[in-house]
Design a protein around this motif. Structure first.
Motif, mmCIF file in Angstrom:
data_model
loop_
_atom_site.group_PDB
_atom_site.id
_atom_site.type_symbol
_atom_site.label_atom_id
_atom_site.label_comp_id
_atom_site.label_asym_id
_atom_site.label_seq_id
_atom_site.Cartn_x
_atom_site.Cartn_y
_atom_site.Cartn_z
ATOM 1 N N ALA A 95 -14.394 -5.065 -17.017
ATOM 2 C CA ALA A 95 -12.941 -4.946 -17.148
ATOM 3 C C ALA A 95 -12.401 -5.859 -18.240
ATOM 4 C CB ALA A 95 -12.269 -5.258 -15.813
ATOM 5 N N ALA A 96 -12.894 -7.095 -18.272
ATOM 6 C CA ALA A 96 -12.435 -8.040 -19.295
ATOM 7 C C ALA A 96 -12.873 -7.606 -20.688
ATOM 8 C CB ALA A 96 -12.965 -9.437 -18.977
ATOM 9 N N SER A 97 -14.101 -7.115 -20.818
ATOM 10 C CA SER A 97 -14.633 -6.734 -22.124
ATOM 11 C C SER A 97 -13.941 -5.507 -22.700
ATOM 12 C CB SER A 97 -16.139 -6.486 -22.026
ATOM 13 O OG SER A 97 -16.826 -7.645 -21.604
ATOM 14 N N LEU A 98 -13.534 -4.574 -21.821
ATOM 15 C CA LEU A 98 -12.928 -3.323 -22.276
ATOM 16 C C LEU A 98 -11.408 -3.318 -22.169
ATOM 17 C CD1 LEU A 98 -15.488 -0.753 -20.808
ATOM 18 C CD2 LEU A 98 -15.337 -1.610 -23.146
ATOM 19 N N GLY A 99 -10.830 -4.399 -21.674
ATOM 20 C CA GLY A 99 -9.379 -4.530 -21.657
ATOM 21 C C GLY A 99 -8.664 -3.812 -20.529
ATOM 22 N N TYR A 100 -9.333 -3.569 -19.409
ATOM 23 C CA TYR A 100 -8.666 -2.963 -18.256
ATOM 24 C C TYR A 100 -7.868 -4.026 -17.505
ATOM 25 C CZ TYR A 100 -11.494 1.256 -18.817
ATOM 26 O OH TYR A 100 -12.070 2.403 -19.289
ATOM 27 N N SER A 101 -6.667 -3.651 -17.051
ATOM 28 C CA SER A 101 -5.806 -4.616 -16.369
ATOM 29 C C SER A 101 -6.059 -4.684 -14.874
ATOM 30 C CB SER A 101 -4.332 -4.275 -16.626
ATOM 31 O OG SER A 101 -4.029 -2.978 -16.128
ATOM 32 N N SER A 102 -6.723 -3.682 -14.304
ATOM 33 C CA SER A 102 -7.067 -3.722 -12.883
ATOM 34 C C SER A 102 -8.317 -2.887 -12.659
ATOM 35 C CB SER A 102 -5.928 -3.188 -12.011
ATOM 36 O OG SER A 102 -5.739 -1.795 -12.228
ATOM 37 N N THR A 103 -8.966 -3.128 -11.530
ATOM 38 C CA THR A 103 -10.169 -2.372 -11.167
ATOM 39 C C THR A 103 -9.987 -1.798 -9.776
ATOM 40 O OG1 THR A 103 -11.596 -3.798 -12.509
ATOM 41 C CG2 THR A 103 -12.657 -2.493 -10.786
ATOM 42 N N ILE A 104 -10.275 -0.505 -9.629
ATOM 43 C CA ILE A 104 -10.236 0.164 -8.327
ATOM 44 C C ILE A 104 -11.665 0.502 -7.932
ATOM 45 C CG2 ILE A 104 -9.443 2.200 -7.069
ATOM 46 C CD1 ILE A 104 -6.999 2.259 -8.885
ATOM 47 N N LEU A 105 -12.135 -0.122 -6.873
ATOM 48 C CA LEU A 105 -13.508 0.049 -6.410
ATOM 49 C C LEU A 105 -13.508 0.847 -5.108
ATOM 50 C CD1 LEU A 105 -16.548 -0.514 -6.317
ATOM 51 C CD2 LEU A 105 -16.034 -2.796 -5.394
ATOM 52 N N LEU A 106 -14.181 2.009 -5.148
ATOM 53 C CA LEU A 106 -14.259 2.903 -3.984
ATOM 54 C C LEU A 106 -15.719 3.278 -3.776
ATOM 55 C CD1 LEU A 106 -11.252 5.132 -5.104
ATOM 56 C CD2 LEU A 106 -11.207 3.402 -3.282
ATOM 57 N N PRO A 107 -16.507 2.389 -3.153
ATOM 58 C CA PRO A 107 -17.953 2.609 -3.034
ATOM 59 C C PRO A 107 -18.341 3.571 -1.916
ATOM 60 C CG PRO A 107 -17.356 0.559 -1.973
ATOM 61 C CD PRO A 107 -16.093 1.093 -2.601
ATOM 62 N N GLN A 108 -17.460 3.785 -0.956
ATOM 63 C CA GLN A 108 -17.820 4.554 0.228
ATOM 64 C C GLN A 108 -18.053 6.031 -0.087
ATOM 65 O OE1 GLN A 108 -14.781 3.406 -0.759
ATOM 66 N NE2 GLN A 108 -13.324 3.663 0.903
ATOM 67 N N ASN A 109 -18.863 6.666 0.742
ATOM 68 C CA ASN A 109 -19.135 8.100 0.641
ATOM 69 C C ASN A 109 -18.839 8.747 1.987
ATOM 70 O OD1 ASN A 109 -20.050 8.553 -2.070
ATOM 71 N ND2 ASN A 109 -21.961 7.497 -1.555
ATOM 72 N N PRO A 110 -17.593 9.151 2.226
ATOM 73 C CA PRO A 110 -17.262 9.771 3.516
ATOM 74 C C PRO A 110 -18.100 11.007 3.831
ATOM 75 C CG PRO A 110 -15.260 9.175 2.335
ATOM 76 C CD PRO A 110 -16.400 8.956 1.392
ATOM 77 N N SER A 111 -18.559 11.730 2.790
ATOM 78 C CA SER A 111 -19.385 12.916 3.031
ATOM 79 C C SER A 111 -20.707 12.559 3.690
ATOM 80 C CB SER A 111 -19.651 13.653 1.720
ATOM 81 O OG SER A 111 -20.426 12.860 0.839
ATOM 82 N N LYS A 112 -21.103 11.293 3.608
ATOM 83 C CA LYS A 112 -22.325 10.813 4.255
ATOM 84 C C LYS A 112 -22.009 9.824 5.375
ATOM 85 C CE LYS A 112 -25.401 11.450 0.291
ATOM 86 N NZ LYS A 112 -24.435 12.109 -0.603
ATOM 87 N N ASP A 113 -20.766 9.900 5.886
ATOM 88 C CA ASP A 113 -20.313 9.036 6.988
ATOM 89 C C ASP A 113 -20.393 7.554 6.633
ATOM 90 O OD1 ASP A 113 -19.634 11.107 8.794
ATOM 91 O OD2 ASP A 113 -21.745 11.380 9.288
ATOM 92 N N ARG A 114 -20.160 7.239 5.367
ATOM 93 C CA ARG A 114 -20.040 5.849 4.924
ATOM 94 C C ARG A 114 -18.589 5.620 4.536
ATOM 95 N NH1 ARG A 114 -25.621 4.370 1.593
ATOM 96 N NH2 ARG A 114 -27.037 5.207 3.174
ATOM 97 N N ILE A 115 -17.875 4.825 5.333
ATOM 98 C CA ILE A 115 -16.433 4.702 5.163
ATOM 99 C C ILE A 115 -16.009 3.233 5.172
ATOM 100 C CG2 ILE A 115 -16.116 6.929 6.333
ATOM 101 C CD1 ILE A 115 -14.947 5.265 8.712
ATOM 102 N N ILE A 116 -14.785 3.004 4.693
ATOM 103 C CA ILE A 116 -14.151 1.689 4.810
ATOM 104 C C ILE A 116 -12.823 1.889 5.508
ATOM 105 C CG2 ILE A 116 -13.172 -0.290 3.581
ATOM 106 C CD1 ILE A 116 -15.153 0.262 1.321
ATOM 107 N N SER A 117 -12.638 1.205 6.629
ATOM 108 C CA SER A 117 -11.404 1.305 7.408
ATOM 109 C C SER A 117 -10.909 -0.094 7.733
ATOM 110 C CB SER A 117 -11.664 2.077 8.718
ATOM 111 O OG SER A 117 -10.499 2.164 9.490
ATOM 112 N N ASN A 118 -9.664 -0.384 7.350
ATOM 113 C CA ASN A 118 -9.075 -1.716 7.557
ATOM 114 C C ASN A 118 -9.958 -2.826 6.992
ATOM 115 O OD1 ASN A 118 -6.765 -0.730 8.968
ATOM 116 N ND2 ASN A 118 -8.038 -0.498 10.801
#
Length: 372
Positions: A95-118
């Motif tokens: 992010a710093a090298s390419l000049g992005y002001s924020s990062t959105i990380l969404l690693p979960q795969n709900p299609s494989k029952d891998r989720i993030i809740s609260n």
């Protein structure tokens, strides 16, 4: 052009399969150069998950140096679905090298029952640290709280916007919630995550698609077959129908070699077996308990064995299980640029190098119908 930077080779192949499924032209590389190929999606496979933190940062910064000079590109950072590796260090550097002001990380795969809740990661309704990932030899899951796994990140509920200059890990317990989180991605956002996130990222209206391809193609190449099972928990494959139909052998690593004895006799035995059979399966066959040092030595042994066999005779089909093992094998062979041929099933992709088909399978994914 969309640039995908993956932290392991099977994750990179998975992203290539998603792009292919969406009707986009895809190229797959393991080394970056000044002249990027002309394609819709360029997938760069690294092995930074197996590197030290500093090596991972240096690799990402090196890639960003090439990309900074390119126009009309967008970047997607592929991370491990359960946040193994140097995730925060890589994202902050990119992010710093390419000049992005924020990062959105969404690693979960709900299609494989891998989720993030609260802010808590679950697999099949079980907290992450209570699953088999707690025994990972390099990055054991000691907690299920994503802010504790990715220290320095902030949790992002559905009703909140991304914080600037932070890595925001979004809650999403199903695909519709994941779609909402992907919808928060703007031009100044670096987006990162797994296959489900990338698939939704490609469904944006500004991305032009072609006709698309069949997402599941259960065909396999003929000719001599070499299968490398890089996981210490790999199951025997020799009884599967594909291997019953041809002259096949399955060779495990001798226990003394597994624990550090010279591998010369084992390599000689593999060469004889490979010459005598149409298909050869090589597996470790023992569970490692020695942590990262064991893991590195074992994949180096497997890659050296594979290169030795292929230098004698190239197979028509090379199948490699496990991302770190796959990267080590391809590097040992000096194979760097691949065409993306087909997606056999979600996460299991066939590449080509010359006359050899290469199937890469993540260690945690099932074999499915591949060898029926």
């Amino acid at each position: 052009m969309i640039i995908v930077i993956a932290d392991d080779v099977t994750g990179a192949a998975e992203m290539a399969g998603v792009a292919l499924r969406n009707g986009l032209d895809v190229q797959f590389i393991t080394e970056i150069s000044c002249d990027l190929p002309d394609t819709d999606v360029l997938v760069m496979a690294t092995d930074t998950r197996s590197f030290s933190r500093q090596e991972a940062v240096d690799t990402v910064r090196h890639i960003a140096g090439y990309l900074n000079e390119k126009r009309n590109i967008s970047v997607f950072k592929k991370t491990d679905s359960v946040l193994r590796g140097h995730v925060m260090a890589e994202l902050e550097t990119l992010a710093a090298s390419l000049g992005y002001s924020s990062t959105i990380l969404l690693p979960q795969n709900p299609s494989k029952d891998r989720i993030i809740s609260n802010g808590i990661y679950y697999i099949d309704s079980t907290p992450l640290h209570e699953t088999s990932f707690s025994y990972d030899p390099e990055f054991p899951a000691m907690t299920s709280c994503v802010e504790d796994i990715a220290k320095g990140s902030v949790s992002m509920p559905l009703n909140e916007v991304p914080q600037q200059n932070r890595v925001n890990i979004g809650d999403a317990a199903d695909l519709e919630e994941l779609r909402i989180q992907v919808g928060k991605v703007g031009k100044d956002s670096l987006v990162a995550g797994g296959a489900d996130t990338f698939n939704l990222f490609l469904n944006r209206p500004d991305i032009k698609k072609k006709s698309g391809t069949d997402p599941v193609i259960n065909t396999i190449n003929s000719g001599k077959t070499l299968v490398i099972c890089g996981s210490t928990q790999s199951k025997s494959l020799i009884a599967m129908p594909y291997f019953k139909r041809c002259s096949s052998a399955e060779e495990g690593m001798p226990l003394d070699v597994f624990h550090g004895s010279p591998a010369d006799k084992w390599l000689d035995a593999l060469c004889r077996s490979y010459a005598e059979h149409q298909a050869l399966i090589i597996k470790i066959g023992h569970e490692a308990t020695g942590g990262k040092e064991y893991a590195v030595r074992l994949r180096n042994l497997m890659s050296a064995a594979t290169a030795s066999l292929i230098n004698k005779e190239k197979p028509g089909l090379l199948v490699i299980e496990g991302g770190a093992t796959a990267f080590a094998v391809l590097k040992a062979l000096h194979w760097n640029v691949f065409n993306v041929k087909k997606e056999l099933s979600p996460g299991v992709v066939c590449l080509t190098y010359g006359d050899t088909d290469i199937i890469l399978k993540p260690g945690s994914y099932p074999w499915g119908c591949m060898f029926e």
